[in-house]
Design a protein around this motif. Structure first.
Motif, short mmCIF file in Angstrom:
data_model
loop_
_atom_site.label_atom_id
_atom_site.label_comp_id
_atom_site.label_asym_id
_atom_site.label_seq_id
_atom_site.Cartn_x
_atom_site.Cartn_y
_atom_site.Cartn_z
N ASN A 21 -24.39 139.80 101.17
CA ASN A 21 -23.22 140.68 101.11
C ASN A 21 -23.22 141.27 99.70
O ASN A 21 -23.00 140.58 98.73
CB ASN A 21 -21.96 139.85 101.36
N LYS A 22 -23.50 142.59 99.59
CA LYS A 22 -23.81 143.15 98.28
C LYS A 22 -23.09 144.47 98.02
O LYS A 22 -23.10 145.37 98.85
CB LYS A 22 -25.32 143.38 98.18
N TYR A 54 -17.53 144.14 102.22
CA TYR A 54 -16.52 143.18 102.66
C TYR A 54 -17.09 142.48 103.89
O TYR A 54 -17.46 143.14 104.87
CB TYR A 54 -15.21 143.88 103.02
N LYS A 94 -25.41 134.76 100.31
CA LYS A 94 -25.19 135.14 98.91
C LYS A 94 -24.27 136.35 98.85
O LYS A 94 -24.35 137.26 99.67
CB LYS A 94 -26.52 135.47 98.22
N ASN A 95 -23.41 136.33 97.86
CA ASN A 95 -22.46 137.40 97.60
C ASN A 95 -22.79 137.98 96.23
O ASN A 95 -22.88 137.24 95.26
CB ASN A 95 -21.04 136.80 97.60
N GLU A 96 -22.99 139.32 96.15
CA GLU A 96 -23.41 139.93 94.88
C GLU A 96 -22.59 141.17 94.55
O GLU A 96 -22.08 141.85 95.45
CB GLU A 96 -24.87 140.38 94.95
N ALA A 101 -18.79 142.00 95.68
CA ALA A 101 -18.52 142.06 97.12
C ALA A 101 -17.45 141.03 97.47
O ALA A 101 -17.27 140.03 96.78
CB ALA A 101 -19.80 141.77 97.90
N LEU A 125 -16.13 138.26 100.15
CA LEU A 125 -16.61 137.38 101.21
C LEU A 125 -15.50 136.43 101.62
O LEU A 125 -14.94 135.72 100.78
CB LEU A 125 -17.83 136.59 100.73
#
Length: 135
Positions: A92-93, A98, A118-120, A123, A125
């Motif tokens: 999720n970048k 979202y 992974k959230n970058e 973003a 989550l």
């Protein structure tokens, strides 16, 4: 809609587009959701066999779902995905990204860096208590 039985009538989204059982010809991501799309909902699917082993930017991350937009994923299973240099199942970048996960099973995915999700880059989550992540 409420009478559907996801376990009995499985609907599969697969990256295995070439020779069966040969993952070298699979797509990098099963699902790519760009920032330009409206909010989407993915409900009741099995997502399988993404093989993110590319050499260009983001082609080595998120064999299952690569999200840069707004998406809700519910009642899904993400399994047997691979990423050589990033999260195996979901990335999720971006500041417009979202991702909301509801009743999602994430299992049997493999990553070169050992993450499933992974959230970058700022973003958003949201993960509810019915999400299960197994190696």
């Amino acid at each position: 809609w409420n009478d559907r039985n996801i376990a009995l009538h499985e609907t599969i989204m697969s990256a295995d587009i070439g020779t069966q059982t040969d993952n070298t010809d699979n797509t990098y991501h099963v699902i790519y959701h760009p920032a330009s799309l409206d909010t989407s909902r993915l409900d009741g699917f099995s997502i399988r066999y993404g093989h993110a082993n590319g050499i260009s930017t983001n082609q080595d991350k998120a064999g299952g779902i690569f999200n840069e937009g707004k998406i809700i994923i519910a009642n899904c299973k993400i399994t047997s995905c691979y990423a050589s240099n990033g999260p195996s199942a979901i990335l999720n970048k971006g500041s417009q990204a979202y991702l909301q996960l509801e009743n999602v099973d994430i299992e049997n995915n493999v990553s070169g860096i050992s993450e499933s999700i992974k959230n970058e880059n700022n973003a958003v989550l949201k993960i509810d208590e019915t999400v299960n992540v197994k190696p």
